[in-house]
Design an enzyme around this catalytic site. Structure first.
Site: not given
Ligand code: ATP
Ligand code: MG
Length: 571
Positions: A44, A268, A278
């Site tokens: 995102e 994760r 983020k």
């Molecule tokens: P955040 O909570 O930091 O915003 P998010 O999961 O909302 O993270 P996205 O941009 O939606 O962030 O993530 C893109 C991809 O990265 C998704 O497939 C998500 O599951 C993966 N991802 C995000 N954070 C992690 C993590 N700490 N470990 C492994 N994969 C991750």
């Molecule tokens: Mg997200």
């Protein structure tokens, strides 16, 4: 899409167990997807990528690569108010930096028309309805894990009315939050995600790509799986919190009869002393608690890049940690171990003095200069040697001299002989103090017969110290970093406080001027070095000719290797 030959992995690429790879192997064996592996990485664009994303990238791109498959980069831009083009560009740059290349570049917003068509199809099938309940009411009606949900009074709306209202939602006739489109599934399902989840909400907001074309936006659960299906994604990997969403993911695919992508969840990445969210990282930036998204103390990919972490090391780390089905927290030291291992292998050695103390070799010719041959990288014989100028006045580290040495202090002190790396044995004959009683100069004699660092009579010294020639050395600013947080879990806080109360006030120390050997005068931004005996350093983008700036990536000490060793010994 090209057909694919599944090659067995060579033994040299043996990695820790990876159940996702096993699923791919079995799908290829059974020809489930016609021999294809197609993945996607779906960030995102609401912030910068962090080390957690590196794990997802490694899996999405890395696993597809292992099977000759393809990976799309898809921006999950269904939330118009939080997304910015700045983030899109940085995400692309970070993926390239990690060493990966996407095949297709897509946006969930590319599919808004198709998603809308499919929503109409579901309405026509009697599988979706327009609801007039507010968000709060929907939450209340949903029930809980122990209490069943209640059906909305609008659930039985006739199909024609749903079609009409949905069309008018799209046409902008209703205010934000006044209506939603919901999937009609099962309000008594034990899985809350199946209790008539919202598919569309009304949001009069400009989107960074579609502008004002839409005022209804699809929710993640509706957009994601359908985007996967449109792109023919075979293995759609995501983190464990989406496990309970999988039945919904599959429900949409079954109802619509579209490409059967499969969602696979993995753990994760969490690291001690590190925040990987983020939203929280954005707070550090917007409140000025760090210098920006690329502050070298940040766990963002732009931050660790600036800090000097090599992308190979990140890939090796991700390969080693593998994937599981339970969330846990890894020691930050383990990541650092992989960084050091890579840097030990690739970083040229140089000499630099962080806190300089003048050392004068009283029996060395006044204007004498010699070029000493120094080894660039003992780990890599191909890296060759270089010449380092040596002269009568040198700088050594203040720490490498003691007027009154404690026990087991083997470095320079009055009367003692030590080796100057790549140069000579020197013996301390005196020192000079200023008015405040601080040592400002150390005097030594050298033994010309020890050139190159060996005594022909076989006598030994107990320590070797590094140095730079005072007239040849170049000034530099060196930024030393410590952990950004003082707690292993930065979110562990007292009542009424938040993670910012766990910030380490000493996470940055600036040393200026350090003295570095002249070969570094033209060092390029981002180039990485080992400063002998001190650690790994890299050139910061703030650096300019005549104004060198280095970041300390890591000190040399490797606590993880020690932990591993002592674990092995205890076994
Ligand atoms: P955040 O909570 O930091 O915003 P998010 O999961 O909302 O993270 P996205 O941009 O939606 O962030 O993530 C893109 C991809 O990265 C998704 O497939 C998500 O599951 C993966 N991802 C995000 N954070 C992690 C993590 N700490 N470990 C492994 N994969 C991750
Ligand atoms: Mg997200």
């Amino acid at each position: 899409m090209e057909p694919l030959n599944c090659q067995p992995l060579p033994a040299s690429s043996a990695r820790s167990s990876n159940f996702i790879r096993d699923i791919m192997v079995s799908d290829l064996d059974s020809n489930k997807y016609g021999g294809r592996v197609q993945t996607r990485f779906p960030p995102e664009p609401n912030g910068y990528l962090h080390i957690g994303h590196a794990k997802a990238i490694y899996l999405d791109f890395g696993l597809a690569d292992q099977f000759g498959g393809h990976t799309n980069l898809r921006f999950d831009d269904t939330n118009p108010t939080k997304e910015e083009t700045e983030y899109v560009e940085s995400i692309k740059e970070s993926i390239r930096w990690l060493g990966y290349h996407w095949d297709g570049l897509y946006h969930a917003s590319d599919y808004f028309d198709q998603l809308y068509e499919w929503a109409i199809k579901l309405i026509r099938m009697g599988k979706a309805y327009v609801d007039d309940l507010s968000a709060d009411q929907i939450r209340e009606y949903r029930g809980t894990l122990t209490a069943p949900g209640r059906e909305s009074p609008y659930r039985q709306r006739p199909i024609g009315e749903n079609l009409n209202l949905f069309e008018r939602m799209r046409a902008g006739q209703f205010p934000n939050g006044s209506r939603t489109l919901r999937a009609k599934i099962d309000m008594s399902s034990p899985n809350l995600n199946l209790r008539d989840p919202v598919m569309y909400r009304i949001l009069h907001a400009e989107h960074h790509r579609t502008g004002n074309k839409w005022c209804i936006y699809p929710m993640y659960d509706y957009a994601h799986g359908q985007s996967d299906a449109i792109e023919g994604i075979t293995h759609s990997m995501c983190t464990l919190e989406f496990e309970d969403h999988r039945p919904l993911y599959n429900w949409f695919i079954e109802q619509l009869g579209i490409f059967p992508s499969q969602q696979i969840e993995f753990d994760r990445l969490n690291l001690t002393y590190t925040l990987l969210s983020k939203r929280k990282l954005l707070r550090l930036v917007s409140e000025g608690l760090v210098r920006g998204w690329d502050d070298p103390r940040m766990p963002t990919l732009v931050g660790i890049r600036r800090r000097g972490f090599p992308p190979e090391a990140l890939r090796n780390f991700c390969a080693a940690i593998g994937v599981t089905k339970t969330n846990g927290t890894l020691e930050l030291e383990m990541l650092e171990h992989f960084i050091r291992e890579q840097l030990n292998h690739e970083a040229p050695r140089v000499m630099a003095v962080l806190r300089p103390l003048r050392l004068i070799i009283v029996n060395y010719p006044e204007d004498g200069v010699e070029q000493m041959e120094a080894i660039n990288n003992p780990e890599d014989p191909g890296a060759g040697t270089r010449k380092v100028p040596f002269s009568r006045v040198l700088y050594i580290e203040q720490e490498d001299f003691r007027e009154h040495p404690p026990k087991q202090y083997y470095r320079l002190c009055p009367g003692r002989e030590v080796r100057l790396r790549y140069a000579y044995f020197v013996t301390c004959t005196g020192l000079v103090k200023n008015d405040r009683g601080e040592i400002i100069e150390v005097h030594c004699t050298y033994d010309p017969k020890t050139r190159g660092g060996q005594a022909p009579d076989g006598r030994k010294v107990k320590s070797t110290i590094h140095w730079v020639s005072a007239t040849h050395a170049v000034d530099a600013e060196v930024r030393l970093y410590e952990k950004l947080f003082t707690k292993t879990d930065p979110d562990e806080v007292e009542e009424g406080k938040d993670f910012t109360s766990n910030l380490n006030p000493n996470s940055l120390a600036i040393v200026r001027p350090a003295k570095v050997e002249p070969s570094l005068a033209t060092a390029a931004v981002e180039s990485r070095y080992q400063f002998e005996r001190l650690g790994y350093f890299c050139v910061d983008p703030d650096s300019a000719p005549g104004n060198l700036v280095f970041n300390r990536t890591l000190a040399l000490k490797d606590t993880w290797a020690r932990i591993e060793k002592s674990d092995a010994a205890g076994r």
